[in-house]
Motif scaffolding. Sequence first.
Motif, short mmCIF file in Angstrom:
data_model
loop_
_atom_site.label_atom_id
_atom_site.label_comp_id
_atom_site.label_asym_id
_atom_site.label_seq_id
_atom_site.Cartn_x
_atom_site.Cartn_y
_atom_site.Cartn_z
N ALA A 1 0.82 -1.21 0.00
CA ALA A 1 0.00 0.00 0.00
C ALA A 1 0.85 1.25 0.00
CB ALA A 1 -0.92 0.00 1.22
N ASN A 2 2.16 1.11 0.23
CA ASN A 2 3.03 2.28 0.29
C ASN A 2 3.67 2.61 -1.06
OD1 ASN A 2 2.90 2.64 3.24
ND2 ASN A 2 3.92 0.66 3.30
N ALA A 3 3.62 1.69 -2.01
CA ALA A 3 4.24 1.93 -3.31
C ALA A 3 3.48 3.00 -4.07
CB ALA A 3 4.28 0.64 -4.12
N PRO A 4 4.17 3.86 -4.81
CA PRO A 4 3.48 4.88 -5.61
C PRO A 4 2.80 4.24 -6.81
CG PRO A 4 5.81 4.89 -6.12
CD PRO A 4 5.63 3.91 -4.98
N PRO A 5 1.91 4.94 -7.48
CA PRO A 5 1.31 4.38 -8.70
C PRO A 5 2.38 4.12 -9.76
CG PRO A 5 0.74 6.71 -8.44
CD PRO A 5 1.39 6.28 -7.17
N PRO A 6 2.17 3.14 -10.62
CA PRO A 6 3.19 2.78 -11.60
C PRO A 6 3.63 3.94 -12.49
CG PRO A 6 1.50 1.09 -11.51
CD PRO A 6 1.01 2.21 -10.67
N SER A 7 2.75 4.90 -12.73
CA SER A 7 3.10 6.01 -13.62
C SER A 7 4.30 6.80 -13.11
CB SER A 7 1.90 6.95 -13.78
OG SER A 7 1.51 7.49 -12.52
N ILE A 8 4.56 6.79 -11.80
CA ILE A 8 5.68 7.57 -11.25
C ILE A 8 7.02 6.97 -11.69
CG2 ILE A 8 6.81 8.40 -9.16
CD1 ILE A 8 4.22 9.85 -9.79
N PRO A 9 7.36 5.73 -11.30
CA PRO A 9 8.66 5.21 -11.72
C PRO A 9 8.76 5.04 -13.23
CG PRO A 9 7.36 3.48 -10.68
CD PRO A 9 6.64 4.76 -10.43
N LEU A 10 7.67 4.65 -13.89
CA LEU A 10 7.74 4.42 -15.33
C LEU A 10 8.07 5.70 -16.09
CD1 LEU A 10 4.77 1.95 -15.92
CD2 LEU A 10 7.22 1.43 -15.81
N ALA A 11 7.56 6.84 -15.64
CA ALA A 11 7.86 8.11 -16.31
C ALA A 11 9.35 8.45 -16.15
CB ALA A 11 6.99 9.22 -15.73
N PHE A 12 9.89 8.28 -14.95
CA PHE A 12 11.31 8.51 -14.74
C PHE A 12 12.15 7.60 -15.64
CE2 PHE A 12 10.05 10.48 -10.68
CZ PHE A 12 10.95 11.53 -10.59
N PHE A 13 11.79 6.32 -15.72
CA PHE A 13 12.57 5.36 -16.49
C PHE A 13 12.52 5.70 -17.99
CE2 PHE A 13 11.52 2.04 -13.01
CZ PHE A 13 12.55 2.52 -12.22
N ALA A 14 11.34 6.05 -18.49
CA ALA A 14 11.20 6.38 -19.91
C ALA A 14 12.06 7.59 -20.26
CB ALA A 14 9.74 6.65 -20.25
N LEU A 15 12.06 8.60 -19.39
CA LEU A 15 12.84 9.80 -19.65
C LEU A 15 14.34 9.53 -19.52
CD1 LEU A 15 10.54 12.39 -17.87
CD2 LEU A 15 11.01 12.23 -20.33
N ALA A 16 14.72 8.58 -18.66
CA ALA A 16 16.13 8.20 -18.55
C ALA A 16 16.63 7.60 -19.85
CB ALA A 16 16.33 7.21 -17.40
N LEU A 17 15.80 6.79 -20.50
CA LEU A 17 16.20 6.20 -21.78
C LEU A 17 16.27 7.27 -22.87
CD1 LEU A 17 14.20 2.86 -21.60
CD2 LEU A 17 16.66 3.17 -21.35
N ALA A 18 15.37 8.25 -22.82
CA ALA A 18 15.47 9.38 -23.75
C ALA A 18 16.77 10.15 -23.52
CB ALA A 18 14.26 10.30 -23.59
N GLY A 19 17.14 10.30 -22.26
CA GLY A 19 18.41 10.95 -21.94
C GLY A 19 19.60 10.19 -22.48
N LEU A 20 19.53 8.86 -22.46
CA LEU A 20 20.62 8.04 -22.98
C LEU A 20 20.78 8.26 -24.49
CD1 LEU A 20 22.79 5.90 -22.61
CD2 LEU A 20 21.01 4.14 -22.80
N VAL A 21 19.67 8.36 -25.19
CA VAL A 21 19.74 8.64 -26.63
C VAL A 21 20.42 9.99 -26.86
CG1 VAL A 21 18.38 9.07 -28.72
CG2 VAL A 21 17.69 7.25 -27.13
N ALA A 22 20.02 11.01 -26.10
CA ALA A 22 20.63 12.34 -26.24
C ALA A 22 22.11 12.31 -25.88
CB ALA A 22 19.88 13.34 -25.36
N CYS A 23 22.47 11.58 -24.83
CA CYS A 23 23.87 11.48 -24.43
C CYS A 23 24.71 10.85 -25.53
CB CYS A 23 23.98 10.65 -23.15
SG CYS A 23 25.67 10.35 -22.59
#
Length: 442
Positions: A20-42
């Motif tokens: 019950a303490n875990a955040p909704p999936p949209s929170i970590p998934l958004a961070f992870f998706a943007l991290a992969l976008a950052g890898l492309v830019a890097c």
Amino acid sequence: MADRTAEPGLWPGRPPGFSANAPPPSIPLAFFALALAGLVACGIALSLTSSAAVVDPTQDPVVAAAHFGMLATLSMGVMGAIHQFVPVVTQRPLRSIALARLTLASWLLGSWLLPIGFASQIEALVEVGGACAAVAIALLAVNLWTPLGSPGKGAPVTGLRIAIVGLAATGAFGGVYVADRSGAWFDLSGHVLLAHASIGLLAWLGLTYASVGERLLPMFLLAHAPGRQRAGRVAVLAIPAGVLLLSPALLFGIPALGWLGGATVMAGLGAHLVSLAGKIRHRRKAADLYLAFVVTAEASMVWGVVAAIAAALEIGRDHHLGVALAAAAVAAAGGWLLLALLGHLHKVVPFVLWQRFRARGFGKNPQGRQLVFGDLYDHRVARASYLLAAAGVAAVSIGFAVSAPGLLEAGGALLSGTGLVTAGNLSVVPLTLSKRLRGRRG
């Protein structure tokens, strides 16, 4: 205690049996998706700056590429991981889901505006990006204050508490750059950049991985080592202690303190390796792609330590070679964390998506068998991601060490490919599966 799952903004329809303490999936998934976008830019930035990087890795375009890697990729991914991990391991929820979303938005702006500002030399972008990053760090600290303040919980939580301090110190150090670029108050030469990088790579990112790994590695490897595991605790204490000595030594040019700090950091990294080796030795799961990611990541870390020692010994005799080896060490340390992050994404993202599938009532795959994590990504494509990432990290680090722009350009292309292939695999496969399951239900 009130049921927080009923509060607005928390995960509606949470399936029974999940924390019950875990955040909704949209929170970590958004961070992870943007991290992969950052890898492309890097990767793109590395390829475009390859010629300049072998001449002087402290030039603005190269610093921009490094910030895409440090901020938009690694820090973005690590922030997503700790938003998911901390509430579960401490059994105390984030202060606010809204704060998590504001952290994401602020860090996104900061992690992209800063490198774009460096590359374009538009100082207003650097200043706005620095301000956004500072806001994000403050919001993260506030949001994690309650769960990380809970007593006990062992080495993982102890390490994460210190890592948040390391993140704040990295941000404060970054503020020095903004001040210097505006008023030329400081002499920000290469050794100062290394002092900054040592905090961000080791006291923030590396410490977070060592801390979180103490809990996640046994789970993903199905490992249970008997007795008290002291090596993990030594790692989460020695790494930041070493950085506390190493960074000012690099900043002020104090060799004896630098060697002491470096030795302490190496002791911490050695303890991390001992802890990992114990988990691998006692694992009850056959070698798989996750283990390949983790072991290759550690090999990159070891190479980074070797390159750092070589740089310290060589820079007084051959300055260019010493600087090249130092850049190779930083790239190898970044590769250590990138490979570890990618390995964990192939575990954590399917797990989070699986929870979402269960929340929507999908418990079976299209073949009628129990839906499992492995149904949510293509394993052949995942192996391709591993090969691309490992080759990319090796090419970039060796390219810096031997001053080969062709290797740097190829490494950047491989890392961009890694980001695209991984993002496609972890998103297209679940979306396709979801459509098939909805169609079958309809």
